[in-house]
Design a protein around this motif. Structure first.
Motif, mmCIF file in Angstrom:
data_model
loop_
_atom_site.group_PDB
_atom_site.id
_atom_site.type_symbol
_atom_site.label_atom_id
_atom_site.label_comp_id
_atom_site.label_asym_id
_atom_site.label_seq_id
_atom_site.Cartn_x
_atom_site.Cartn_y
_atom_site.Cartn_z
ATOM 1 N N HIS A 131 6.606 -1.818 14.503
ATOM 2 C CA HIS A 131 5.179 -1.500 14.451
ATOM 3 C C HIS A 131 4.792 -0.812 15.755
ATOM 4 C CE1 HIS A 131 0.789 -3.052 13.884
ATOM 5 N NE2 HIS A 131 0.863 -1.747 13.983
ATOM 6 N N THR A 174 1.710 0.910 17.945
ATOM 7 C CA THR A 174 0.274 1.058 18.110
ATOM 8 C C THR A 174 0.034 2.122 19.168
ATOM 9 O OG1 THR A 174 -0.135 -1.248 17.547
ATOM 10 C CG2 THR A 174 -1.895 -0.091 18.691
ATOM 11 N N ARG A 228 5.582 1.217 10.729
ATOM 12 C CA ARG A 228 4.170 0.919 10.521
ATOM 13 C C ARG A 228 3.421 1.397 11.764
ATOM 14 N NH1 ARG A 228 1.488 -4.914 10.159
ATOM 15 N NH2 ARG A 228 -0.610 -4.162 9.832
ATOM 16 N N THR A 283 -0.498 1.737 13.863
ATOM 17 C CA THR A 283 -1.924 1.500 14.053
ATOM 18 C C THR A 283 -2.385 2.459 15.137
ATOM 19 O OG1 THR A 283 -1.728 -0.840 13.499
ATOM 20 C CG2 THR A 283 -3.700 -0.175 14.696
ATOM 21 N N ASP A 342 -5.424 3.089 17.501
ATOM 22 C CA ASP A 342 -6.608 2.421 18.052
ATOM 23 C C ASP A 342 -7.482 3.445 18.756
ATOM 24 O OD1 ASP A 342 -8.496 0.921 19.424
ATOM 25 O OD2 ASP A 342 -7.065 -0.617 20.030
ATOM 26 N N TRP A 355 -0.161 3.322 7.642
ATOM 27 C CA TRP A 355 -0.865 3.375 8.914
ATOM 28 C C TRP A 355 -2.331 3.055 8.718
ATOM 29 C CZ3 TRP A 355 -4.001 7.435 11.394
ATOM 30 C CH2 TRP A 355 -4.508 8.364 10.501
ATOM 31 N N CYS A 356 -2.997 2.748 9.818
ATOM 32 C CA CYS A 356 -4.438 2.501 9.776
ATOM 33 C C CYS A 356 -5.039 2.870 11.123
ATOM 34 C CB CYS A 356 -4.740 1.055 9.415
ATOM 35 S SG CYS A 356 -4.083 -0.135 10.581
ATOM 36 N N VAL A 357 -6.355 3.057 11.102
ATOM 37 C CA VAL A 357 -7.098 3.435 12.294
ATOM 38 C C VAL A 357 -8.113 2.350 12.609
ATOM 39 C CG1 VAL A 357 -8.742 5.106 13.252
ATOM 40 C CG2 VAL A 357 -6.830 5.904 11.844
ATOM 41 N N LEU A 358 -8.141 1.890 13.850
ATOM 42 C CA LEU A 358 -9.202 1.020 14.342
ATOM 43 C C LEU A 358 -10.194 1.963 15.006
ATOM 44 C CD1 LEU A 358 -10.297 -1.809 14.806
ATOM 45 C CD2 LEU A 358 -9.029 -1.844 16.959
ATOM 46 N N LEU A 372 -9.270 0.274 9.656
ATOM 47 C CA LEU A 372 -9.137 -1.153 9.865
ATOM 48 C C LEU A 372 -10.406 -1.602 10.559
ATOM 49 C CD1 LEU A 372 -7.341 -3.727 9.942
ATOM 50 C CD2 LEU A 372 -6.539 -2.938 12.166
ATOM 51 N N THR A 423 -11.545 -5.765 21.364
ATOM 52 C CA THR A 423 -11.073 -5.633 20.003
ATOM 53 C C THR A 423 -10.520 -6.975 19.546
ATOM 54 O OG1 THR A 423 -10.496 -3.347 20.426
ATOM 55 C CG2 THR A 423 -9.524 -4.371 18.486
ATOM 56 N N LEU A 475 -8.738 -8.696 16.268
ATOM 57 C CA LEU A 475 -8.123 -8.510 14.959
ATOM 58 C C LEU A 475 -7.667 -9.860 14.444
ATOM 59 C CD1 LEU A 475 -5.952 -5.366 15.665
ATOM 60 C CD2 LEU A 475 -8.216 -5.461 14.662
#
Length: 137
Positions: A31, A33, A61, A63, A65, A94-97, A118, A129, A131
């Motif tokens: 993962h 980030t 994976r 993320t 941020d 994937w995702c975006v904070l 996210l 932050t 989570l």
């Protein structure tokens, strides 16, 4: 965890962008980030997308941020779409904070919700932050 500066695009007057990366290698997945702080605009959006894509090479994976951004222009949204295309082709979830600046621009420019967001826990304060990990039984 390892953290390293990835890229520092040439600074424009009054603009700064810092991109750093942290990688967690667990038993089942790698993962990555990527953290972005500062501003993304027309002058550095392409370098931002390239830095992120280079940083996540080999990741299972991702993320992204963006909670530390003070400003993101429409060009930054185009960069996020380029990152999305790159990761989708590679089959990497994937995702975006987003943070306040990115949330505002994505709310206007990404009405179809193409960029996977996210959401932070409601107790998060600016600059903090929070989570919550949810595991299925």
């Amino acid at each position: 965890m390892s953290v390293a500066a990835i890229s520092r695009p040439s600074p424009a007057p009054g603009r700064r962008l810092t991109v750093t990366c942290g990688a967690w290698a667990g038993p089942s997945a790698r993962h990555v980030t990527v953290f972005a702080d500062g501003e993304i605009d027309a002058a550095n959006a392409k370098e931002f997308a390239v830095a992120v894509c280079d940083a996540v090479a080999g990741a299972e994976r991702v993320t992204l941020d963006l909670s530390g951004l003070e400003f993101i222009a429409i060009d930054g949204v185009a960069a996020l779409h380029a990152i999305n295309a790159h990761l989708t082709r590679a089959g990497v979830p994937w995702c975006v904070l987003p943070g306040p600046a990115a949330s505002r621009v994505l709310g206007i420019c990404d009405r179809e919700h193409v960029i996977p967001l996210l959401q932070p826990a409601p107790s998060a304060r600016r600059g903090e932050t929070v989570l919550r990990l949810v595991q299925s039984n």
